[in-house]
Write a protein that holds these residues in place. Structure first.
Motif, PDB file in Angstrom:
ATOM      1  N   VAL A 145      -9.872   7.352   6.672  1.00  0.00           N
ATOM      2  CA  VAL A 145      -9.967   6.261   7.641  1.00  0.00           C
ATOM      3  C   VAL A 145      -9.822   6.892   9.020  1.00  0.00           C
ATOM      4  N   THR A 146     -10.720   6.522   9.916  1.00  0.00           N
ATOM      5  CA  THR A 146     -10.682   6.982  11.301  1.00  0.00           C
ATOM      6  C   THR A 146     -10.781   5.766  12.213  1.00  0.00           C
ATOM      7  N   GLY A 147     -10.235   5.878  13.410  1.00  0.00           N
ATOM      8  CA  GLY A 147     -10.371   4.748  14.316  1.00  0.00           C
ATOM      9  C   GLY A 147      -9.529   4.851  15.564  1.00  0.00           C
ATOM     10  N   ARG A 148      -9.373   3.694  16.181  1.00  0.00           N
ATOM     11  CA  ARG A 148      -8.672   3.575  17.452  1.00  0.00           C
ATOM     12  C   ARG A 148      -7.388   2.777  17.256  1.00  0.00           C
ATOM     13  N   MET A 149      -6.402   3.111  18.087  1.00  0.00           N
ATOM     14  CA  MET A 149      -5.108   2.430  18.039  1.00  0.00           C
ATOM     15  C   MET A 149      -4.703   2.025  19.449  1.00  0.00           C
ATOM     16  N   ASP A 150      -3.695   1.191  19.528  1.00  0.00           N
ATOM     17  CA  ASP A 150      -3.093   0.832  20.807  1.00  0.00           C
ATOM     18  C   ASP A 150      -1.692   1.427  20.826  1.00  0.00           C
ATOM     19  N   ARG A 151      -1.544   2.577  21.471  1.00  0.00           N
ATOM     20  CA  ARG A 151      -0.279   3.313  21.477  1.00  0.00           C
ATOM     21  C   ARG A 151       0.888   2.480  21.988  1.00  0.00           C
ATOM     22  N   SER A 152       0.617   1.521  22.876  1.00  0.00           N
ATOM     23  CA  SER A 152       1.699   0.731  23.475  1.00  0.00           C
ATOM     24  C   SER A 152       2.426  -0.128  22.440  1.00  0.00           C
ATOM     25  N   LYS A 153       1.774  -0.471  21.349  1.00  0.00           N
ATOM     26  CA  LYS A 153       2.380  -1.332  20.327  1.00  0.00           C
ATOM     27  C   LYS A 153       3.481  -0.623  19.539  1.00  0.00           C
ATOM     28  N   TYR A 154       3.559   0.723  19.670  1.00  0.00           N
ATOM     29  CA  TYR A 154       4.639   1.487  19.045  1.00  0.00           C
ATOM     30  C   TYR A 154       5.349   2.340  20.104  1.00  0.00           C
ATOM     31  N   LYS A 155       5.136   1.989  21.338  1.00  0.00           N
ATOM     32  CA  LYS A 155       5.781   2.643  22.490  1.00  0.00           C
ATOM     33  C   LYS A 155       5.490   4.135  22.579  1.00  0.00           C
ATOM     34  N   LEU A 156       4.309   4.561  22.079  1.00  0.00           N
ATOM     35  CA  LEU A 156       3.917   5.953  22.213  1.00  0.00           C
ATOM     36  C   LEU A 156       3.451   6.192  23.647  1.00  0.00           C
ATOM     37  N   LYS A 157       3.644   7.392  24.134  1.00  0.00           N
ATOM     38  CA  LYS A 157       3.372   7.699  25.536  1.00  0.00           C
ATOM     39  C   LYS A 157       1.936   8.171  25.754  1.00  0.00           C
ATOM     40  N   SER A 158       1.363   7.800  26.886  1.00  0.00           N
ATOM     41  CA  SER A 158       0.003   8.227  27.225  1.00  0.00           C
ATOM     42  C   SER A 158      -0.058   9.733  27.461  1.00  0.00           C
ATOM     43  N   SER A 159       1.073  10.362  27.708  1.00  0.00           N
ATOM     44  CA  SER A 159       1.123  11.810  27.906  1.00  0.00           C
ATOM     45  C   SER A 159       1.278  12.579  26.587  1.00  0.00           C
ATOM     46  N   ASP A 160       1.416  11.867  25.468  1.00  0.00           N
ATOM     47  CA  ASP A 160       1.601  12.499  24.156  1.00  0.00           C
ATOM     48  C   ASP A 160       0.240  12.915  23.596  1.00  0.00           C
ATOM     49  N   LEU A 200       0.811  -1.218   0.000  1.00  0.00           N
ATOM     50  CA  LEU A 200       0.000   0.000   0.000  1.00  0.00           C
ATOM     51  C   LEU A 200       0.849   1.275   0.000  1.00  0.00           C
ATOM     52  N   SER A 201       2.164   1.112   0.085  1.00  0.00           N
ATOM     53  CA  SER A 201       3.082   2.247   0.028  1.00  0.00           C
ATOM     54  C   SER A 201       4.399   1.775  -0.556  1.00  0.00           C
ATOM     55  N   ASN A 202       5.059   2.638  -1.286  1.00  0.00           N
ATOM     56  CA  ASN A 202       6.377   2.272  -1.800  1.00  0.00           C
ATOM     57  C   ASN A 202       7.436   2.307  -0.695  1.00  0.00           C
ATOM     58  N   GLU A 203       7.062   2.693   0.514  1.00  0.00           N
ATOM     59  CA  GLU A 203       7.978   2.682   1.659  1.00  0.00           C
ATOM     60  C   GLU A 203       8.045   1.303   2.321  1.00  0.00           C
ATOM     61  N   GLY A 204       6.990   0.495   2.187  1.00  0.00           N
ATOM     62  CA  GLY A 204       7.025  -0.898   2.625  1.00  0.00           C
ATOM     63  C   GLY A 204       6.973  -1.185   4.117  1.00  0.00           C
ATOM     64  N   ARG A 205       6.543  -0.227   4.946  1.00  0.00           N
ATOM     65  CA  ARG A 205       6.435  -0.484   6.390  1.00  0.00           C
ATOM     66  C   ARG A 205       5.029  -0.965   6.733  1.00  0.00           C
ATOM     67  N   VAL A 206       4.965  -1.883   7.692  1.00  0.00           N
ATOM     68  CA  VAL A 206       3.687  -2.428   8.150  1.00  0.00           C
ATOM     69  C   VAL A 206       3.500  -2.036   9.618  1.00  0.00           C
ATOM     70  N   PHE A 207       2.244  -1.692   9.982  1.00  0.00           N
ATOM     71  CA  PHE A 207       1.941  -1.357  11.378  1.00  0.00           C
ATOM     72  C   PHE A 207       2.401  -2.487  12.297  1.00  0.00           C
ATOM     73  N   PRO A 208       2.864  -2.149  13.492  1.00  0.00           N
ATOM     74  CA  PRO A 208       3.172  -3.197  14.464  1.00  0.00           C
ATOM     75  C   PRO A 208       1.902  -4.018  14.765  1.00  0.00           C
ATOM     76  N   ALA A 209       2.071  -5.285  15.027  1.00  0.00           N
ATOM     77  CA  ALA A 209       0.932  -6.166  15.344  1.00  0.00           C
ATOM     78  C   ALA A 209       0.132  -5.577  16.494  1.00  0.00           C
ATOM     79  N   GLY A 210      -1.182  -5.476  16.313  1.00  0.00           N
ATOM     80  CA  GLY A 210      -2.073  -4.989  17.352  1.00  0.00           C
ATOM     81  C   GLY A 210      -2.181  -3.481  17.463  1.00  0.00           C
ATOM     82  N   PHE A 211      -1.437  -2.731  16.646  1.00  0.00           N
ATOM     83  CA  PHE A 211      -1.471  -1.266  16.734  1.00  0.00           C
ATOM     84  C   PHE A 211      -2.846  -0.713  16.342  1.00  0.00           C
ATOM     85  N   ILE A 212      -3.408  -1.189  15.235  1.00  0.00           N
ATOM     86  CA  ILE A 212      -4.732  -0.739  14.788  1.00  0.00           C
ATOM     87  C   ILE A 212      -5.794  -1.577  15.493  1.00  0.00           C
ATOM     88  N   ARG A 213      -6.652  -0.912  16.262  1.00  0.00           N
ATOM     89  CA  ARG A 213      -7.716  -1.612  16.994  1.00  0.00           C
ATOM     90  C   ARG A 213      -9.053  -1.526  16.269  1.00  0.00           C
TER      91      ARG A 213
END
Length: 150
Positions: free
Chosen positions: A74-89, A48-61
């Motif tokens: 596209v709109t939705g929910r994610m699990d920030r912990s699957k990419y180590k994003l902070k709850s304070s971000d 889906l992109s010429n960059e070739g990266r795939v979301f971490p498993a479980g990131f898209i909820r």
């Protein structure tokens, strides 16, 4: 004489609720707002992109896809912990003004937000600039890209 490097155009696609891309910070755990000019596309599938990266498993909820004659989103929910994003971000916005050489579904206008603190994301690719709300990222996904965030 030095040869100038040609910037490679990045392509991303939004095709359905299971086939789409979104920008993320370049490294796990990076702050979204601090990386608004350096975001990297991640997708549900490599092709889906010429960059070739795939979301971490479980990131898209969840993902909700909408297509009109003027935009696709596209709109939705994610699990920030699957990419180590902070709850304070509180998040930030990637868009065609800050991330150069990107086309989204062939359109040059697009807006993409991540809000790790509330685990939601949104992306819209637009035929016309007026259909992509830029410059109001502090209002959040629900106002910039109205849609389903369940």
């Amino acid at each position: 004489m030095p040869v100038e490097e040609q910037a490679v155009r990045v392509t991303i696609e939004l095709k359905s609720k299971s086939d789409f891309c979104s920008f993320l910070p370049p490294n796990p755990g990076d702050n979204v707002a601090a990386t608004e000019t350096r975001g990297k596309p991640f997708c549900t599938k490599v092709n889906l992109s010429n960059e070739g990266r795939v979301f971490p498993a479980g990131f898209i909820r969840s993902a909700h896809y909408v297509e009109t004659s003027n935009y696709v989103q596209v709109t939705g929910r994610m699990d920030r912990s699957k990419y180590k994003l902070k709850s304070s971000d509180g998040g930030g916005q990637y868009d065609h003004r800050d991330v150069d050489n990107v086309t989204c579904n062939g359109y040059k206008y697009w807006v993409n937000m991540l809000e790790p603190d509330v685990n939601q994301y949104c992306i819209r690719c637009c035929r016309n600039q007026k259909d992509c709300n830029l410059g109001i990222s502090t209002y959040g996904c629900k106002r910039v890209v109205p849609g389903d965030y369940s």
